[in-house]
Design an enzyme around this catalytic site. Sequence first.
Site, short mmCIF file in Angstrom:
data_model
loop_
_atom_site.label_atom_id
_atom_site.label_comp_id
_atom_site.label_asym_id
_atom_site.label_seq_id
_atom_site.Cartn_x
_atom_site.Cartn_y
_atom_site.Cartn_z
N LEU A 53 0.86 -1.17 0.05
CA LEU A 53 0.06 -0.01 0.04
C LEU A 53 0.74 1.27 -0.09
O LEU A 53 2.23 1.19 0.40
CB LEU A 53 -0.85 -0.04 1.28
CG LEU A 53 -0.55 0.44 2.52
CD1 LEU A 53 -1.55 0.62 3.39
CD2 LEU A 53 0.71 -0.44 3.31
N THR A 56 0.86 7.97 -2.38
CA THR A 56 2.00 9.01 -1.82
C THR A 56 2.32 9.88 -3.14
O THR A 56 2.51 10.94 -2.62
CB THR A 56 3.21 8.00 -1.60
OG1 THR A 56 3.00 7.23 -0.72
CG2 THR A 56 4.37 8.85 -1.20
N HIS A 63 4.92 4.57 -11.48
CA HIS A 63 5.12 3.28 -11.75
C HIS A 63 5.72 3.26 -13.19
O HIS A 63 6.66 4.43 -13.43
CB HIS A 63 3.84 2.25 -12.13
CG HIS A 63 3.45 1.99 -10.61
ND1 HIS A 63 4.20 2.04 -9.60
CD2 HIS A 63 2.01 1.91 -10.20
CE1 HIS A 63 3.41 1.88 -8.49
NE2 HIS A 63 2.04 1.73 -8.90
#
Length: 288
Positions: free
Chosen positions: A56, A121, A160
């Site tokens: 997470l 985040t 990512h």
Amino acid sequence: MKLTLGFSPCPNDTFIFDALIHHKIDTEGLEFEVFYDDVETLNQKAFRGELDITKLSYHAFAYIANQYVLLDAGSALGFGVGPLLISEFEISISDLQSGKVVNRKSEIVNPLIGIPGKYTTANFLLGLAFPEATNKVELVFSDIEDAVLEGRVDVGLIIHENRFTYQDKGLKKIIDLGDYWEKQTGCAIPLGGIVANRNLPLDVQYKINRVLRKSVEFAFANPKSGLDFIRQHAQEMSEEVMYKHIELYVNKYSVDLGEEGRKAIKLLFDTALEKGIIPEIKYNIFLT
């Protein structure tokens, strides 16, 4: 003992979990039922306490430290790994701060920003750098580039592997929010961690941490062992891009947070609390 386990289909996660879920290492009697979800879906599952172990966002973890404890192994921290703000046209940081952007077609007041989730985040860092940028819409992280290209959002916040693909689509970087954090703090940016449910016996929590560390170490020692598994779950990308992604997010902090990693996480939470972004955390967040 069978445990539920959630992580993303991104190459960094499949790389570190491959040996664990495929029993390439001794899992000390642990079995895993695996769920593959994007990070915000995993955050929401954690809020509901649905999983025994899960990846997470550190931002999300601040809200559920009473339910989950952070493992020393498996985290994604680093330098030069932060989320990027992108757009289809040149935007200056000062324009974004002012809330008025002029593109080649028109003037946009309060530009709409596509984010990969409220509790990521990435969104936390966006709030730190641009507290006035509040016009946001939540999208699945892999859809954000297309949303920018199609004009559904004015600005995209990407994470990512999209760090490696946005330029190929003609998109432009406004700012690297990880770089912003590093310049402000001198610390690595904590992006995501692996947590275990506090309801699990303490000896099981330690066992999970040991097994996960062995899985990361196996992956480093045998980097191509999980290639088929990684490719199976990744977005369409070349092997070169997959391993660039892995090299960016899997490092010494993924083996063990250490003092330096723990310091960076504590600073993240202290800063967020000071800014009123997260509630006060009344639990020891680390597995001790």
